[in-house]
Design a protein around this motif. Structure first.
Motif, PDB file in Angstrom:
ATOM      1  N   ALA A 126       0.823  -1.213   0.000  1.00 53.54           N
ATOM      2  CA  ALA A 126       0.000   0.000   0.000  1.00 53.54           C
ATOM      3  C   ALA A 126       0.855   1.260   0.000  1.00 53.54           C
ATOM      4  CB  ALA A 126      -0.927  -0.003   1.207  1.00 53.54           C
ATOM      5  N   GLY A 127       2.177   1.096  -0.031  1.00 55.49           N
ATOM      6  CA  GLY A 127       3.067   2.261  -0.038  1.00 55.49           C
ATOM      7  C   GLY A 127       3.221   2.929   1.306  1.00 55.49           C
ATOM      8  N   LYS A 128       2.944   2.198   2.389  1.00 54.94           N
ATOM      9  CA  LYS A 128       3.028   2.769   3.723  1.00 54.94           C
ATOM     10  C   LYS A 128       4.378   2.528   4.396  1.00 54.94           C
ATOM     11  CE  LYS A 128      -1.947   2.440   4.639  1.00 54.94           C
ATOM     12  NZ  LYS A 128      -2.994   1.879   5.536  1.00 54.94           N
ATOM     13  N   LEU A 129       5.282   1.846   3.703  1.00 58.75           N
ATOM     14  CA  LEU A 129       6.612   1.578   4.245  1.00 58.75           C
ATOM     15  C   LEU A 129       7.684   2.073   3.294  1.00 58.75           C
ATOM     16  CD1 LEU A 129       6.140  -2.091   5.560  1.00 58.75           C
ATOM     17  CD2 LEU A 129       6.032   0.024   6.890  1.00 58.75           C
ATOM     18  N   ASP A 130       8.791   2.530   3.859  1.00 59.37           N
ATOM     19  CA  ASP A 130       9.909   3.011   3.043  1.00 59.37           C
ATOM     20  C   ASP A 130      11.162   2.165   3.239  1.00 59.37           C
ATOM     21  OD1 ASP A 130       8.653   5.557   1.999  1.00 59.37           O
ATOM     22  OD2 ASP A 130       8.502   5.922   4.149  1.00 59.37           O
ATOM     23  N   VAL A 131      11.458   1.861   4.481  1.00 68.11           N
ATOM     24  CA  VAL A 131      12.661   1.084   4.816  1.00 68.11           C
ATOM     25  C   VAL A 131      12.255  -0.179   5.561  1.00 68.11           C
ATOM     26  CG1 VAL A 131      14.694   1.004   6.320  1.00 68.11           C
ATOM     27  CG2 VAL A 131      14.293   3.000   4.872  1.00 68.11           C
ATOM     28  N   VAL A 132      12.929  -1.282   5.234  1.00 68.26           N
ATOM     29  CA  VAL A 132      12.723  -2.527   5.979  1.00 68.26           C
ATOM     30  C   VAL A 132      14.075  -3.039   6.435  1.00 68.26           C
ATOM     31  CG1 VAL A 132      12.054  -4.955   5.828  1.00 68.26           C
ATOM     32  CG2 VAL A 132      10.607  -3.195   4.790  1.00 68.26           C
ATOM     33  N   VAL A 133      14.141  -3.399   7.709  1.00 69.19           N
ATOM     34  CA  VAL A 133      15.314  -4.064   8.268  1.00 69.19           C
ATOM     35  C   VAL A 133      14.821  -5.427   8.735  1.00 69.19           C
ATOM     36  CG1 VAL A 133      17.097  -4.038  10.027  1.00 69.19           C
ATOM     37  CG2 VAL A 133      16.375  -1.892   8.953  1.00 69.19           C
ATOM     38  N   ALA A 134      15.466  -6.492   8.269  1.00 65.77           N
ATOM     39  CA  ALA A 134      14.968  -7.829   8.588  1.00 65.77           C
ATOM     40  C   ALA A 134      16.086  -8.847   8.709  1.00 65.77           C
ATOM     41  CB  ALA A 134      13.970  -8.275   7.519  1.00 65.77           C
ATOM     42  N   ASP A 135      15.783  -9.939   9.394  1.00 66.99           N
ATOM     43  CA  ASP A 135      16.710 -11.062   9.479  1.00 66.99           C
ATOM     44  C   ASP A 135      16.847 -11.704   8.098  1.00 66.99           C
ATOM     45  OD1 ASP A 135      14.664 -13.693   9.666  1.00 66.99           O
ATOM     46  OD2 ASP A 135      13.836 -11.795  10.389  1.00 66.99           O
ATOM     47  N   THR A 136      17.861 -12.510   7.913  1.00 70.34           N
ATOM     48  CA  THR A 136      18.184 -13.074   6.599  1.00 70.34           C
ATOM     49  C   THR A 136      17.023 -13.836   5.973  1.00 70.34           C
ATOM     50  OG1 THR A 136      20.486 -13.299   7.301  1.00 70.34           O
ATOM     51  CG2 THR A 136      19.834 -14.491   5.322  1.00 70.34           C
ATOM     52  N   VAL A 137      16.371 -14.695   6.743  1.00 66.73           N
ATOM     53  CA  VAL A 137      15.289 -15.526   6.206  1.00 66.73           C
ATOM     54  C   VAL A 137      14.162 -14.678   5.625  1.00 66.73           C
ATOM     55  CG1 VAL A 137      13.489 -17.208   6.781  1.00 66.73           C
ATOM     56  CG2 VAL A 137      15.794 -17.469   7.723  1.00 66.73           C
ATOM     57  N   ASN A 138      13.710 -13.706   6.371  1.00 63.14           N
ATOM     58  CA  ASN A 138      12.599 -12.871   5.903  1.00 63.14           C
ATOM     59  C   ASN A 138      13.030 -11.905   4.804  1.00 63.14           C
ATOM     60  OD1 ASN A 138      10.003 -13.369   7.472  1.00 63.14           O
ATOM     61  ND2 ASN A 138      11.501 -13.265   9.134  1.00 63.14           N
ATOM     62  N   PHE A 139      14.251 -11.410   4.906  1.00 60.40           N
ATOM     63  CA  PHE A 139      14.722 -10.502   3.859  1.00 60.40           C
ATOM     64  C   PHE A 139      14.808 -11.250   2.523  1.00 60.40           C
ATOM     65  CE2 PHE A 139      17.383  -7.594   1.521  1.00 60.40           C
ATOM     66  CZ  PHE A 139      16.984  -6.346   1.993  1.00 60.40           C
ATOM     67  N   THR A 196      21.513  -0.508  20.120  1.00 56.56           N
ATOM     68  CA  THR A 196      20.150  -0.882  20.514  1.00 56.56           C
ATOM     69  C   THR A 196      20.022  -2.374  20.814  1.00 56.56           C
ATOM     70  OG1 THR A 196      19.505  -1.222  18.201  1.00 56.56           O
ATOM     71  CG2 THR A 196      19.125   0.968  19.138  1.00 56.56           C
ATOM     72  N   SER A 197      21.021  -3.164  20.354  1.00 55.84           N
ATOM     73  CA  SER A 197      20.991  -4.623  20.556  1.00 55.84           C
ATOM     74  C   SER A 197      19.707  -5.246  20.026  1.00 55.84           C
ATOM     75  CB  SER A 197      21.125  -4.962  22.052  1.00 55.84           C
ATOM     76  OG  SER A 197      22.345  -4.470  22.567  1.00 55.84           O
ATOM     77  N   CYS A 198      19.214  -4.719  18.920  1.00 58.66           N
ATOM     78  CA  CYS A 198      17.952  -5.227  18.381  1.00 58.66           C
ATOM     79  C   CYS A 198      18.121  -6.507  17.559  1.00 58.66           C
ATOM     80  CB  CYS A 198      17.247  -4.159  17.564  1.00 58.66           C
ATOM     81  SG  CYS A 198      18.217  -3.478  16.220  1.00 58.66           S
ATOM     82  N   TYR A 199      19.365  -6.792  17.120  1.00 56.99           N
ATOM     83  CA  TYR A 199      19.637  -8.031  16.399  1.00 56.99           C
ATOM     84  C   TYR A 199      20.881  -8.711  16.967  1.00 56.99           C
ATOM     85  CZ  TYR A 199      16.201  -6.843  12.810  1.00 56.99           C
ATOM     86  OH  TYR A 199      15.030  -6.551  12.147  1.00 56.99           O
ATOM     87  N   PRO A 200      20.848  -9.131  18.214  1.00 58.51           N
ATOM     88  CA  PRO A 200      22.024  -9.795  18.805  1.00 58.51           C
ATOM     89  C   PRO A 200      22.240 -11.172  18.171  1.00 58.51           C
ATOM     90  CG  PRO A 200      20.144  -9.954  20.274  1.00 58.51           C
ATOM     91  CD  PRO A 200      19.736  -9.039  19.165  1.00 58.51           C
ATOM     92  N   ASN A 201      23.451 -11.407  17.723  1.00 60.16           N
ATOM     93  CA  ASN A 201      23.814 -12.697  17.122  1.00 60.16           C
ATOM     94  C   ASN A 201      22.942 -13.068  15.920  1.00 60.16           C
ATOM     95  OD1 ASN A 201      25.711 -13.100  19.290  1.00 60.16           O
ATOM     96  ND2 ASN A 201      23.977 -13.729  20.572  1.00 60.16           N
ATOM     97  N   THR A 202      22.421 -12.059  15.239  1.00 59.51           N
ATOM     98  CA  THR A 202      21.577 -12.295  14.069  1.00 59.51           C
ATOM     99  C   THR A 202      21.994 -11.365  12.931  1.00 59.51           C
ATOM    100  OG1 THR A 202      19.695 -12.839  15.488  1.00 59.51           O
ATOM    101  CG2 THR A 202      19.199 -12.327  13.198  1.00 59.51           C
ATOM    102  N   THR A 203      22.111 -11.918  11.742  1.00 59.74           N
ATOM    103  CA  THR A 203      22.435 -11.101  10.575  1.00 59.74           C
ATOM    104  C   THR A 203      21.171 -10.387  10.103  1.00 59.74           C
ATOM    105  OG1 THR A 203      24.155 -12.657   9.887  1.00 59.74           O
ATOM    106  CG2 THR A 203      23.350 -11.106   8.224  1.00 59.74           C
TER     107      THR A 203
END
Length: 227
Positions: A126-139, A196-203
């Motif tokens: 719907a065009g409501k997002l601009d940036v996505v940060v995600a783990d490898t699987v979802n990206f 922020t430690s939002c992705y500890p040990n995760t790419t």
């Protein structure tokens, strides 16, 4: 003519009688005869005030960011306000929105997993997002469905070259190029993400959503994360 004068005289007499009444009686008279008008006027005034307040206080969202499977630390208000200051926004008129409530796991049997996935897909398309940060699987999953832009069409070659070892490639659907193109940049080791430690040990990877109107702000966000 006689009837008209009689009516005027009667109205005049009623007004004189009303003037002689105490305030409570006057108020009772007013309410009996004008309560509908008063209610309508008050309702319209409240409605107009609400609309005016919404127009005056509504902020323009100049960047909408989604974090998938991240720890919520990234939504810290100080973190968001710091980036808004970094962009030089007018806090009364503009804002950055960050949502880290997307917990998506295709292997999960929880009904919430499907809800988050649907929410993300709907907002992105719907065009409501601009940036996505995600783990490898979802990206990888969303990248191969064409949710993210080809970064080689956004960044100059020399600018993209600095991320050579951190690029994520995918075959975009309906793309003229048959070979994989860069759609993501690894960011889990950037300064702000580590703080922020939002992705500890995760790419985790950064991507710009297809159709974003704020590409320049997307790039600014990437640069901010590195500082």
């Amino acid at each position: 003519m006689h009837n008209t004068n009689s009516l005027r005289d009667e109205i005049h007499q009623q007004h004189e009688k009303l003037n002689e009444q105490p305030f409570s009686k006057k108020l009772e008279y007013f309410w009996d005869y004008y309560k509908i008008h008063t209610i309508i006027i008050v309702f319209l005034a409240c409605m107009f005030g609400s609309i005016l307040h919404t127009i005056v206080t509504q902020k323009e969202t100049v960047l909408s960011i989604a974090y998938i499977n991240a720890f919520p630390n990234v939504e810290d208000e100080i973190f968001i306000k710091d980036f808004e200051s970094y962009l030089g926004l007018n806090p009364k008129r503009q804002q950055v929105v960050l949502d880290s409530t997307y917990y998506i796991d295709d292997e999960s049997t929880s009904p919430y997993a499907a809800t988050y996935s649907q929410k993300f897909s709907t907002n992105a398309m719907a065009g409501k997002l601009d940036v996505v940060v995600a783990d490898t699987v979802n990206f990888d999953f969303y990248g191969n469905q064409g949710f993210f832009q080809d970064l080689s069409k956004i960044f100059p070659a020399e600018a993209l070259a600095q991320y050579t070892n951190d690029l994520f490639y995918a075959n975009l659907p309906n793309d003229e190029i048959d070979s994989p193109v860069p759609i993501g940049i690894r960011i889990d080791k950037t300064k702000k993400i580590c703080e922020t430690s939002c992705y500890p040990n995760t790419t985790a990877y950064f991507g710009i959503v297809t159709g974003s109107k704020y590409v320049d702000n997307c790039i600014s966000y990437l640069n901010y994360l590195k500082e």
